[in-house]
Design an enzyme around this catalytic site. Sequence first.
Site, PDB file in Angstrom:
ATOM      1  N   GLU A  35       3.607  -0.198  -1.822  1.00 57.80           N
ATOM      2  CA  GLU A  35       2.857  -0.302  -0.564  1.00 57.80           C
ATOM      3  C   GLU A  35       3.772  -0.171   0.646  1.00 57.80           C
ATOM      4  O   GLU A  35       3.401   0.427   1.646  1.00 57.80           O
ATOM      5  CB  GLU A  35       2.077  -1.617  -0.512  1.00 57.80           C
ATOM      6  CG  GLU A  35       0.864  -1.639  -1.432  1.00 57.80           C
ATOM      7  CD  GLU A  35      -0.143  -0.542  -1.104  1.00 57.80           C
ATOM      8  OE1 GLU A  35      -0.225  -0.121   0.061  1.00 57.80           O
ATOM      9  OE2 GLU A  35      -0.846  -0.096  -2.021  1.00 57.80           O
ATOM     10  N   TYR A 118      -1.639  -5.516   6.490  1.00 56.93           N
ATOM     11  CA  TYR A 118      -2.122  -4.523   5.524  1.00 56.93           C
ATOM     12  C   TYR A 118      -1.441  -4.720   4.165  1.00 56.93           C
ATOM     13  O   TYR A 118      -2.091  -4.773   3.121  1.00 56.93           O
ATOM     14  CB  TYR A 118      -1.892  -3.086   6.027  1.00 56.93           C
ATOM     15  CG  TYR A 118      -2.093  -2.117   4.911  1.00 56.93           C
ATOM     16  CD1 TYR A 118      -3.386  -1.742   4.531  1.00 56.93           C
ATOM     17  CD2 TYR A 118      -1.021  -1.670   4.137  1.00 56.93           C
ATOM     18  CE1 TYR A 118      -3.596  -0.920   3.436  1.00 56.93           C
ATOM     19  CE2 TYR A 118      -1.215  -0.848   3.046  1.00 56.93           C
ATOM     20  CZ  TYR A 118      -2.495  -0.479   2.709  1.00 56.93           C
ATOM     21  OH  TYR A 118      -2.701   0.309   1.611  1.00 56.93           O
ATOM     22  N   ASP A 136      -6.660   0.899   5.394  1.00 54.20           N
ATOM     23  CA  ASP A 136      -5.688   1.797   6.022  1.00 54.20           C
ATOM     24  C   ASP A 136      -6.487   2.896   6.735  1.00 54.20           C
ATOM     25  O   ASP A 136      -7.712   2.834   6.810  1.00 54.20           O
ATOM     26  CB  ASP A 136      -4.703   2.354   4.989  1.00 54.20           C
ATOM     27  CG  ASP A 136      -5.371   3.287   3.984  1.00 54.20           C
ATOM     28  OD1 ASP A 136      -6.625   3.410   4.013  1.00 54.20           O
ATOM     29  OD2 ASP A 136      -4.659   3.911   3.178  1.00 54.20           O
ATOM     30  N   CYS A 196     -16.818  17.991   2.112  1.00 48.10           N
ATOM     31  CA  CYS A 196     -18.201  17.508   1.971  1.00 48.10           C
ATOM     32  C   CYS A 196     -18.963  18.266   0.888  1.00 48.10           C
ATOM     33  O   CYS A 196     -19.832  17.692   0.226  1.00 48.10           O
ATOM     34  CB  CYS A 196     -18.931  17.598   3.307  1.00 48.10           C
ATOM     35  SG  CYS A 196     -18.149  16.630   4.610  1.00 48.10           S
ATOM     36  N   CYS A 199     -18.466  16.530  -2.351  1.00 50.60           N
ATOM     37  CA  CYS A 199     -18.496  15.069  -2.253  1.00 50.60           C
ATOM     38  C   CYS A 199     -19.590  14.450  -3.128  1.00 50.60           C
ATOM     39  O   CYS A 199     -20.766  14.817  -3.002  1.00 50.60           O
ATOM     40  CB  CYS A 199     -18.723  14.668  -0.794  1.00 50.60           C
ATOM     41  SG  CYS A 199     -18.860  12.891  -0.588  1.00 50.60           S
TER      42      CYS A 199
HETATM   43  S1  SF4 Z   1     -18.291  10.802   2.692  1.00 50.61           S
HETATM   44 FE1  SF4 Z   1     -18.495  12.803   1.715  1.00 50.61          FE
HETATM   45  S2  SF4 Z   1     -20.097  13.859   2.870  1.00 50.61           S
HETATM   46 FE2  SF4 Z   1     -19.387  12.131   4.129  1.00 50.61          FE
HETATM   47  S3  SF4 Z   1     -17.768  12.973   5.434  1.00 50.61           S
HETATM   48 FE3  SF4 Z   1     -16.777  12.131   3.630  1.00 50.61          FE
HETATM   49  S4  SF4 Z   1     -16.586  13.891   2.260  1.00 50.61           S
HETATM   50 FE4  SF4 Z   1     -18.141  14.439   3.785  1.00 50.61          FE
END
Ligand code: SF4
Length: 287
Positions: A35, A118, A136, A196, A199
């Site tokens: 850490e 932290y 963090d 995303c 994701c």
């Molecule tokens: S949680 Fe998933 S969908 Fe939302 S910003 Fe992060 S990567 Fe994109």
Amino acid sequence: MNLPVAELLTFFARHGRELPWREKSAGPWGVLVSEVMLQQTPVSRVLATYRDWLRRWPTPAALAADSPGEAVRAWGRLGYPRRALRLHAAAVAITQRHDGRVPRDLGDLLALPGVGDYTARAVAAFAFGARVPVVDTNVRRVVNRLVRGIDDGGPAGAADRALLAELLPADASTAAALSVALMEFGALVCRASPKCDDCPVRDRCRWLTAGKPAATVTRRPQAWHGTDRQVRGRIMAVLRASPGPVPTADLDAVWPVAEQRRRCLDSLLADGLAVRRDPDSVALPGG
Ligand code: SF4
């Protein structure tokens, strides 16, 4: 407001990296060392130094018995070498106050020299499975996007810890597992430039649902070339490479601007990263 706990834990089980400080054998000392090393340095640069460090100093007592100068030398090129001095000071305190064992109590961890909020929370959660919020910049970014629907690149603070404390599952071991998963998710998927499309929790993301509103705070990359940090790094490289004191005249070659060179050497002396052996030479501390 809640977090997609099951999905994040599944993500970690499938995609979490196998890192030496996540192995059981690392123990609390390995977690503490990792850490401190990871605070301002990426995983890829930490791995080799971490392994060498644990091989050489497998316990706090082993490090405490060596000199702070050797800790600075072994820190190599990880950057921000005051961390090596802080880790050495923590090892001495652990040896003297806690019989050589990293304490599990958050208050005891916070009382160690050089162990900040932290790091203490990270050790309590990752090494001892405590239910404490560990925030963090990665975790802050993930929670802000998922739960608050905002993108904010500012530093983590008390408000972030308070929010995560509400969101963590009641069960301590699940909370600790989620803390690791959140951190890894922020490092691999929900990065500053998020993935995303890949994701696993995109359906639960408020920021995505809101159409990805622009960041409220963005971080500027830190400059390096020509800064005092660069000059300090060069001076430290010369001191680390030398088995003994270095004549100050030998430092002239590290940087062409004498005034900046002097200022940086003075700051290293003030930080305790270098010591004067005589008016004309400097060395690592205690070496
Ligand atoms: S949680 Fe998933 S969908 Fe939302 S910003 Fe992060 S990567 Fe994109």
